[in-house]
Design a protein around this motif. Structure first.
Motif, PDB file in Angstrom:
ATOM      1  N   PHE A  54       0.837  -1.201   0.000  1.00  0.00           N
ATOM      2  CA  PHE A  54       0.000   0.000   0.000  1.00  0.00           C
ATOM      3  C   PHE A  54       0.873   1.253   0.000  1.00  0.00           C
ATOM      4  N   ILE A  55       1.918   1.261   0.827  1.00  0.00           N
ATOM      5  CA  ILE A  55       2.797   2.426   0.912  1.00  0.00           C
ATOM      6  C   ILE A  55       3.570   2.619  -0.390  1.00  0.00           C
ATOM      7  N   LYS A  56       4.011   1.530  -1.011  1.00  0.00           N
ATOM      8  CA  LYS A  56       4.717   1.636  -2.291  1.00  0.00           C
ATOM      9  C   LYS A  56       3.805   2.211  -3.367  1.00  0.00           C
ATOM     10  N   ILE A 337       1.678   4.877  11.058  1.00  0.00           N
ATOM     11  CA  ILE A 337       2.885   5.460  11.651  1.00  0.00           C
ATOM     12  C   ILE A 337       2.695   5.651  13.152  1.00  0.00           C
ATOM     13  N   ARG A 338       1.532   6.153  13.543  1.00  0.00           N
ATOM     14  CA  ARG A 338       1.214   6.355  14.962  1.00  0.00           C
ATOM     15  C   ARG A 338       1.391   5.075  15.772  1.00  0.00           C
ATOM     16  N   HIS A 339       0.928   3.969  15.182  1.00  0.00           N
ATOM     17  CA  HIS A 339       0.912   2.699  15.907  1.00  0.00           C
ATOM     18  C   HIS A 339       2.132   1.834  15.592  1.00  0.00           C
ATOM     19  N   HIS A 340       3.156   2.472  15.037  1.00  0.00           N
ATOM     20  CA  HIS A 340       4.449   1.812  14.809  1.00  0.00           C
ATOM     21  C   HIS A 340       4.319   0.573  13.923  1.00  0.00           C
ATOM     22  N   LEU A 341       3.465   0.674  12.909  1.00  0.00           N
ATOM     23  CA  LEU A 341       3.302  -0.425  11.969  1.00  0.00           C
ATOM     24  C   LEU A 341       4.202  -0.257  10.751  1.00  0.00           C
ATOM     25  N   VAL A 342       4.867   0.899  10.653  1.00  0.00           N
ATOM     26  CA  VAL A 342       5.781   1.178   9.550  1.00  0.00           C
ATOM     27  C   VAL A 342       7.201   1.180  10.097  1.00  0.00           C
ATOM     28  N   ASN A 343       8.088   0.451   9.449  1.00  0.00           N
ATOM     29  CA  ASN A 343       9.479   0.417   9.885  1.00  0.00           C
ATOM     30  C   ASN A 343      10.108   1.802   9.780  1.00  0.00           C
ATOM     31  N   VAL A 344      10.886   2.161  10.780  1.00  0.00           N
ATOM     32  CA  VAL A 344      11.508   3.484  10.809  1.00  0.00           C
ATOM     33  C   VAL A 344      12.345   3.727   9.560  1.00  0.00           C
TER      34      VAL A 344
END
Length: 364
Positions: A54-56, A337-344
């Motif tokens: 989805f992000i890609k 991002i809020r829930h830390h589901l995306v790698n930094v």
């Protein structure tokens, strides 16, 4: 409580056949069985697009390409809309039809039970929401009777609190109840809970019924007359407030035996047209809850277009504008991002050049 006649079964979804967004082009159909949900992880044809994909896509595509392609696909509408055409005076828009299979029944003073409103499922919850346009003068009492009869604990408004004649459809002062037909709505207290959100406690009573019911009215004024909120965090906070308050009120209602555990306690969402902002809020709630649930079992899934397509099986014109798709995309990304589901390490790779957000000129 107003009966739904032959459609009173909670498994309305399971009685009919639908197209899923993923299979629109192939024409494949999906039938939900008993105990299956329209929005789930394991339902047949449930979306399986991982968050990283989805992000890609968000970084390489554009809202025009994504949503225009989706809008051009012929959505299957295996529905009847008889009552909609029988009561044109209760419809703000003649082209936005209400499906009989998902229509919420509420008695009108003229004896019929047509109200322009629809049952909408949540994530793994049948009939979590009632979605409706802001009531017209002819349907104000009917609207509040629906809230009363259906044990709706939370009412959320995303529009001005006026009917087409400029009269408020909610009480505006403590000690000055709104009385219309056999319904009385009293304002018990009001407070500002967030910069653009007010929370009011309403007491609703119906003539001939001994006890009143307590409802929380959440009024969000940050959407504006055009566009969408500039801060997805505002709507994410609103969702959190809605669900939290509903949980508290349901627990209190069960303890006081106002209703039993088998009864639904839906949230009623109101916007001017009854299908744009309110359905966008529903879609975001489903997307966020599904994202969290799928993350907990291994891989977070998100598919906005699939969710919109499924919503349209219940409310035909849900999320018709590209701006709503844009807002959902930005909100889901912020939630992840809020829930830390995306790698930094992946945050720097996100590009939103294809998603242009215009200013929201005015709030009310």
């Amino acid at each position: 409580m107003v009966g739904d006649g032959s459609l009173s079964s909670e498994s309305v979804i399971g009685l009919h056949t639908y197209n899923s967004a993923a299979d629109l082009t192939s024409g494949h159909v999906m039938t939900l069985e008993k105990n299956e949900y329209l929005f789930d992880l394991n339902t047949k044809n449930a979306c399986t697009r991982p968050l990283d994909i989805f992000i890609k896509l968000l970084s390489t595509s554009s809202v025009g390409k994504e949503f225009s392609h989706f809008s051009s696909l012929p959505l299957s509408r295996l529905r009847t809309v008889d009552a909609f055409f029988d009561h044109p005076e209760l419809n703000k828009f003649g082209e936005i039809q209400v499906y009989e299979q998902t229509r919420v029944r509420a008695v009108h003073r003229q004896g019929h039970n047509y109200l322009n409103s629809s049952w909408i499922d949540g994530y793994r919850e049948t009939r979590k929401f009632i979605v409706a346009p802001s009531p017209m003068s002819e349907s104000v009492a009917q609207f509040w009777r629906c809230v009363f009869d259906r044990n709706s604990l939370i009412v959320v408004t995303l529009c001005e609190l006026l009917d087409e004649k400029g009269k408020p459809f909610v009480p505006v002062k403590i000690g000055e109840p709104l009385v219309i037909d056999d319904m009385t709505i009293e304002l018990d207290n009001i407070r500002k809970v967030r910069p653009a959100t007010y929370s009011s406690v309403l007491k609703i009573s119906e003539k001939g019924v001994e006890s009143h019911k307590t409802v929380i009215l959440l009024t969000y004024s940050g959407w504006g007359k055009l566009g969408y909120p500039q801060k997805p965090s505002d709507i994410l906070d609103l969702l959190a407030d809605m669900n939290h308050m509903r949980t508290i009120l349901r627990k209190q209602g069960l303890e006081k035996k106002i209703f039993d555990d088998s009864q639904r306690t839906p949230m009623t969402l109101v916007c001017f047209d009854g299908f744009s902002r309110s359905c966008t809020l529903v879609a975001l709630d489903i997307l966020c809850q599904r994202l969290t649930a799928s993350h907990e079992i291994g891989t977070p899934f998100v598919d906005i277009l699939d969710t919109i397509a499924r919503l349209r099986m219940l409310r035909g014109a849900a999320c018709m504008k590209a701006e709503q798709f844009v807002f959902l995309s930005m909100s889901v990304l912020e939630y992840a991002i809020r829930h830390h589901l995306v790698n930094v390490e992946d945050l720097g790779k996100i590009s939103l050049n294809g998603f242009i957000i215009r200013n929201n000129p005015e709030s009310y």
